[in-house]
Enzyme design. Structure first.
Site, short mmCIF file in Angstrom:
data_model
loop_
_atom_site.label_atom_id
_atom_site.label_comp_id
_atom_site.label_asym_id
_atom_site.label_seq_id
_atom_site.Cartn_x
_atom_site.Cartn_y
_atom_site.Cartn_z
N LYS A 98 0.83 -1.21 0.00
CA LYS A 98 0.00 0.00 0.00
C LYS A 98 0.87 1.27 0.00
O LYS A 98 0.64 2.20 -0.79
CB LYS A 98 -0.90 -0.02 1.25
N CYS A 152 -4.18 10.60 1.26
CA CYS A 152 -3.44 9.37 0.96
C CYS A 152 -2.05 9.68 0.45
O CYS A 152 -1.06 9.50 1.14
CB CYS A 152 -4.20 8.55 -0.09
N1 SAJ Z 1 -2.30 14.49 -9.13
C1 SAJ Z 1 -1.45 15.29 -9.91
N2 SAJ Z 1 -1.06 14.80 -11.12
C2 SAJ Z 1 -1.47 13.60 -11.58
C3 SAJ Z 1 -2.31 12.79 -10.78
C4 SAJ Z 1 -2.71 13.28 -9.56
O1 SAJ Z 1 -1.05 16.38 -9.52
O2 SAJ Z 1 -1.10 13.26 -12.71
C5 SAJ Z 1 -2.71 14.98 -7.80
C6 SAJ Z 1 -4.24 15.08 -7.63
O3 SAJ Z 1 -4.72 16.30 -8.12
C7 SAJ Z 1 -4.36 14.96 -6.13
C8 SAJ Z 1 -3.25 13.98 -5.77
O4 SAJ Z 1 -2.33 14.01 -6.85
O5 SAJ Z 1 -4.11 16.19 -5.48
C9 SAJ Z 1 -3.69 12.55 -5.53
O6 SAJ Z 1 -4.70 12.18 -6.46
P1 SAJ Z 1 -4.81 10.72 -7.10
O7 SAJ Z 1 -5.98 10.71 -7.99
O8 SAJ Z 1 -3.51 10.34 -7.69
O9 SAJ Z 1 -4.97 9.75 -5.88
P2 SAJ Z 1 -5.92 9.70 -4.59
O10 SAJ Z 1 -5.15 10.28 -3.44
O11 SAJ Z 1 -7.26 10.23 -4.83
O12 SAJ Z 1 -6.04 8.12 -4.39
C10 SAJ Z 1 -4.85 7.36 -4.23
C11 SAJ Z 1 -4.89 6.18 -5.20
N3 SAJ Z 1 -3.57 5.55 -5.24
C12 SAJ Z 1 -2.93 5.36 -6.41
O13 SAJ Z 1 -3.39 5.69 -7.49
C13 SAJ Z 1 -1.60 4.68 -6.33
C14 SAJ Z 1 -5.94 5.19 -4.74
O14 SAJ Z 1 -5.89 4.00 -5.52
C15 SAJ Z 1 -5.72 4.82 -3.26
O15 SAJ Z 1 -6.69 3.93 -2.79
C16 SAJ Z 1 -5.83 6.11 -2.46
O16 SAJ Z 1 -4.77 6.98 -2.89
C17 SAJ Z 1 -5.70 5.79 -0.99
O17 SAJ Z 1 -6.73 5.76 -0.30
O18 SAJ Z 1 -4.59 5.51 -0.53
#
Ligand code: SAJ
Length: 426
Positions: A205, A259
């Protein structure tokens, strides 16, 4: 093993969907939360969080009687701990909610029970924190009861589908615990269920979220390089990504949520001497709101002092209502501290109030007196704005798009000067 009744501790973003999903798959669920206002909201037939489809699942489960909610656990066949693990000011994991939920299980623990920790936790939490607390019951882990770690890995915005369809990792303190966990989650999980040991599951995780954090950090650092060298980062990334083994993520105002912006710190805390890359990535992403402010300053001729800036979006990412650890809020705050008059509109939380800047209840209200528009969260409703129509709502003729959500030429044709994050020229 038979699971007729389970207790889920923590009815937040993960616990509540998990409770609703188990209940709709034939298991009697006691949902437990120590926050009385959450229990009251649910008992009144509402839900306290926004997640597509969740309201129906939870309300149907409550109506059918398969889900009941209350303030404390009671005896059950299995206990699932899904409480938050935030970090403290010093970035150290705050395990108080996990500890207190685990303690609350102790008086109800019976021979043959299974306890599963879902909360994201530092490595070895299951064996070093959970097991010793549970053994205060006088029962012996692995002999009288079973313990497993099974991380939630669902994406906010798609929780209900991903809960069922994603692969699920279950790490037991022994093989029997992992097997029991598999039997439990097999009630609804359609993805593969992979069994391993508890510490491996914890690391899986943390590694997933850290991997994403580091990759976003490099995209953010590239955006700063693009700005310095006078190129368009979005164009450069789209070309680089044509390479079959390159997949650069999107730069933006930073990384938020409970997360990805939190979990890597658990690894840094657990082993600071061997995690310089993870630590640096965290610092890069945490400082990205400063880069946003620099971009806004340069768009406005060097200073934001006394400038009316309308901020579009405050949640941590598009199309969710969650504002925890949001880099958009940090950017709005930094702008206000730099002297700007910030008015922010978050469509999923229009009533939220902030110390350092004003919030608006509608888009119209946010933009009606602005000098500039700062687009911080790529909510679909903002991306779909028609620039011609929008230009009638605001005197502002400059937009700063940090998420590459608006087409430059259409906005230009509607009379706007368009500045994008990571693009030197307007
Ligand atoms: N973000 C960027 N650029 C990107 C992708 C995301 O700046 O290309 C930013 C988003 O705007 C946000 C942050 O990153 O602020 C996180 O967003 P996210 O969509 O990447 O992830 P979370 O935090 O919503 O969910 C993550 C997921 N983990 C992964 O994709 C490895 C999800 O599967 C997990 O279950 C979740 O964390 C968790 O609960 O840990």
């Amino acid at each position: 093993m038979k699971f007729e009744k389970i207790c889920i501790l923590g009815l937040g973003y993960i616990g509540l969907p998990t409770a609703g999903t188990f209940a709709s798959h034939g298991i009697r669920v006691i949902g437990v939360d120590n926050n009385p206002s959450i229990i009251k909201v649910l008992q009144d037939g509402n839900i306290h969080i926004f997640e597509p489809g969740l309201k129906d699942v939870v309300l149907n489960a409550l109506k059918s009687g398969m889900l009941t909610v209350q303030g404390a656990p009671e005896p059950a066949d299995a206990f699932i701990i899904a409480v938050p693990t935030p970090f403290k000011e010093n970035k150290l994991a705050d395990m108080r909610a996990v500890e207190s939920a685990t303690h609350s299980i102790v008086p109800h623990l019976r021979k043959g029970n299974l306890v599963v920790l879902e909360s994201t936790s530092p490595p070895q939490t299951t064996i070093k924190l959970i097991v010793p607390i549970l053994e205060r019951s006088g029962l012996k882990a692995g002999q009288d009861f079973m313990v497993a770690y099974s991380p939630e890995r669902v994406l906010p915005g798609k929780i209900l589908t991903e809960l069922i369809e994603n692969a699920r990792v279950i790490g037991g303190i022994d093989a029997a615990s992992a097997e029991a966990g598999k039997e439990l989650y097999a009630h609804f999980v359609k993805g593969n269920i992979i069994l391993t040991d508890a510490t491996t599951a914890e690391m899986v995780k943390l590694m997933e979220n850290t991997y994403r954090d580091v990759n976003i950090a490099i995209a953010n650092e590239f955006s700063r390089l693009a700005d310095r060298f006078g190129i368009d980062i979005w164009e450069a990334i789209s070309i680089a990504n044509l390479h079959p083994r390159v997949k650069i993520l999107n730069p933006g105002p930073g990384v938020g949520g409970h997360c990805i912006s939190v979990d890597p710190w658990f690894l840094v805390e657990a082993a600071p001497d061997i995690t310089p890359l993870i630590h640096t990535a965290r610092k890069v992403n945490d400082s990205q709101p400063h880069f946003v402010v620099e971009t806004v300053k340069s768009a406005l001729g060097g200073s934001v002092s006394k400038k009316q800036i309308a901020v579009l979006g405050l949640s941590y990412k598009p199309d969710v209502d969650d504002i925890r650890e949001s880099p958009a809020i940090e950017a709005a705050k930094l702008l206000a501290e730099a002297g700007a008059l910030v008015k922010a509109f978050e469509p999923f939380k229009p009533e939220a109030k902030f110390d350092k800047f004003q919030s608006a209840r509608s888009l119209q209200d946010a933009v009606k007196d602005s000098d500039a528009i700062l687009f911080l969260v790529g909510h679909a409703q903002f991306k779909q704005l028609d620039p011609e129509e929008f230009s009638k709502l605001t005197p502002a003729r400059i937009v700063i798009d940090t998420v590459n959500g608006w087409d430059k030429s259409t906005w230009r044709s509607a009379g706007f000067k368009v500045i994008k994050l990571g693009v030197k020229k307007a």
